[in-house]
Design an enzyme around this catalytic site. Structure first.
Site, PDB file in Angstrom:
ATOM      1  CB  CYS A  19      67.925 -61.851   0.222  1.00  0.00           C
ATOM      2  SG  CYS A  19      67.997 -60.554   1.481  1.00  0.00           S
TER       3      CYS A  19
ATOM      4  CD  GLU B  16      74.988 -59.653   9.381  1.00  0.00           C
ATOM      5  OE1 GLU B  16      74.512 -59.338   8.278  1.00  0.00           O
ATOM      6  OE2 GLU B  16      75.658 -60.690   9.556  1.00  0.00           O
TER       7      GLU B  16
ATOM      8  CB  THR C 175      74.725 -62.929   6.868  1.00  0.00           C
ATOM      9  OG1 THR C 175      74.370 -61.547   6.754  1.00  0.00           O
ATOM     10  CG2 THR C 175      74.283 -63.470   8.207  1.00  0.00           C
TER      11      THR C 175
ATOM     12  CB  CYS D 242      72.542 -65.559   4.823  1.00  0.00           C
ATOM     13  SG  CYS D 242      72.476 -64.397   3.468  1.00  0.00           S
TER      14      CYS D 242
ATOM     15  CG  ASN E 115      74.442 -58.435  -0.566  1.00  0.00           C
ATOM     16  OD1 ASN E 115      74.089 -58.609  -1.715  1.00  0.00           O
ATOM     17  ND2 ASN E 115      73.786 -57.624   0.261  1.00  0.00           N
TER      18      ASN E 115
ATOM     19  CB  SER F 275      69.840 -54.273  -0.041  1.00  0.00           C
ATOM     20  OG  SER F 275      71.150 -54.010  -0.484  1.00  0.00           O
TER      21      SER F 275
HETATM   22  S1  SF4 Z   1      71.190 -62.196   6.307  1.00  0.00           S
HETATM   23 FE1  SF4 Z   1      70.972 -60.282   5.140  1.00  0.00          FE
HETATM   24  S2  SF4 Z   1      71.474 -60.852   3.013  1.00  0.00           S
HETATM   25 FE2  SF4 Z   1      71.082 -62.778   4.134  1.00  0.00          FE
HETATM   26  S3  SF4 Z   1      68.914 -63.221   3.782  1.00  0.00           S
HETATM   27 FE3  SF4 Z   1      69.040 -62.058   5.687  1.00  0.00          FE
HETATM   28  S4  SF4 Z   1      68.767 -59.910   5.102  1.00  0.00           S
HETATM   29 FE4  SF4 Z   1      69.258 -61.078   3.243  1.00  0.00          FE
END
Ligand code: SF4
Length: 401
Positions: free
Chosen positions: A55, A177, A245, A283, A315, A374
């Site tokens: 991403c 996170e 996210t 996200c 994710n 990732s």
């Molecule tokens: S929040 Fe995490 S999964 Fe979403 S764009 Fe950012 S790094 Fe990527």
């Protein structure tokens, strides 16, 4: 005074770009894209989700890590945990001489060996406020790769705390996170947080809100997922919902509705807006990957699904959950998982890898593929090549489906 905090990279894209491309791009993935994300080889059809893999936040974090190595070739460079949840990417950073510091609740212990001349990379998930304060006090150089989408969640949590709302976070309380996000709630006097991992935990909170559970019961159950001063009766009177996210979008929305209904029942419709707020902070990259796999599944015709990503990647787990509900699905972390006649994988909800024989049906077969945010393309390409090799084929055989 020289600059010690960097948040926008070092403008070295042209220097590190070729190394990144060589490390993480894949000709096989490029070929699948050229063929419209669906290709045939022998009696096998491979379909790749329209949105998959790295991403924008991960792209940026990995690039900054490589730029940091270029910028500070003679300094010790530390990484606060994994930069992203992918074993291959973290392994490459270690090979470059970057030291990954394991998690520790106490920032002093975690950063003990870091000195003022050292460089510390902060991962895409961000770090808790106390860690940031500790690192700043050490005077080391900080390269902050926290993703903009994570910063958006933090802003919402700040707003909740400022307005007297407890942040209820749909996320895993032990995930980097979510730990960082939760810590943001405590930067305002009177701020509080509570993390709920899934619908089952949300249902427990709803029972308390409806008066069907004792405060002590709630306190005990969420002792590790709420702030130390959390008082259920006081702190669940006004709640603001946010998400890690990378959670499963459908589940986040369901949890939002569960809590809204409980608050309405407890306080009445007229009070609801004063006591309940919700912001969708999944996200867009997570959303796009979930939407793409749902679309591919809706098109039908697949026999088996392979989801590629680190086992601790939230994710990727969400993508595997979506697929598992519809067809045989294998979450693997790379091509090493594909053995002649068997696949190593981690089932949804499991904590260990399992081995499954005869996972690929004999004869004509349609295999779906996706990868978490990732997962670099080279890992996806290696998996495709290995699946083809199981049938004695190689990527040069890929043609239009
Ligand atoms: S929040 Fe995490 S999964 Fe979403 S764009 Fe950012 S790094 Fe990527």
């Amino acid at each position: 005074m020289s600059q010690t905090y960097f948040q926008k990279g070092f403008g070295l894209r042209s220097t590190v770009g070729p190394v990144l491309a060589e490390s993480y791009d894949s000709r096989v993935v490029d070929r699948l894209r050229e063929l419209g994300h669906a290709a045939r080889a022998g009696d096998m059809v491979l379909k790749l989700a329209r949105e998959f893999g790295f991403c924008y936040g991960v792209d940026r974090a990995v690039e900054y890590a490589y730029e940091t190595k270029q910028k500070f070739p003679d300094r010790r460079i530390f990484l606060s945990g994994e930069i992203i949840h992918n074993p291959e990417v973290n392994g490459r950073l270690v090979d470059m001489g970057i030291v990954i510091l394991p998690p520790a609740d106490d920032p002093v212990a975690r950063y003990r060996e870091v000195g003022s001349g050292d460089v510390v990379l902060l991962p895409a998930f961000g770090v808790p406020v106390t860690e940031m304060q500790h690192l700043r006090s050490k005077g080391c150089v900080l390269v902050d790769t926290t993703c903009g989408s994570v910063l958006t969640v933090w802003k919402n949590v700040h707003k909740y705390a400022r307005d007297g709302f407890t942040a209820v976070i749909h996320g895993k309380h032990y995930h980097e996170e979510t730990k960082a996000t939760a810590s943001q709630a405590l930067t305002h006097a009177g701020g509080h947080y509570l993390c709920v991992r899934d619908k089952a935990e949300a249902a427990i909170v709803c029972e308390f809100i409806r008066g069907l559970r004792a405060p002590d019961d709630l306190r005990q159950r969420f002792a590790h997922a709420a702030d130390p001063g959390f008082e259920p009766e006081r702190d669940l009177a006004h709640i603001g919902l946010a998400n890690q996210t990378t959670m499963l979008m459908t589940e986040s929305l369901e949890i939002q509705e569960m809590l809204r209904a409980a608050m309405r029942e407890r306080h009445g419709e007229a009070e609801l807006a004063k006591r309940f707020q919700a912001m969708d902070t999944i996200c867009s990259a997570t959303q796009d990957r979930q939407d793409a796999v749902l679309k591919m599944l809706a098109e039908g015709g697949l026999d088996v699904m392979v989801v590629i990503g680190g086992y601790n990647s939230s994710n990727t787990q969400a993508l595997a959950r979506i697929c598992t509900e519809r067809l045989p699905t294998y979450h693997i972390d790379g091509a090493r998982c594909l053995e002649p006649g068997a696949i190593r994988h981690q089932a949804v909800g499991a904590h260990e890898e399992a081995r499954q024989e005869a996972w690929l049906p004999a004869g004509p077969v349609r295999v779906g593929l996706t990868a978490g945010a990732s997962t670099p393309n080279n890992v996806v390409g290696e998996v495709v090549a290995r699946i083809l090799a199981l049938r004695g084929l190689d990527p040069t055989a890929l043609t239009s489906a």
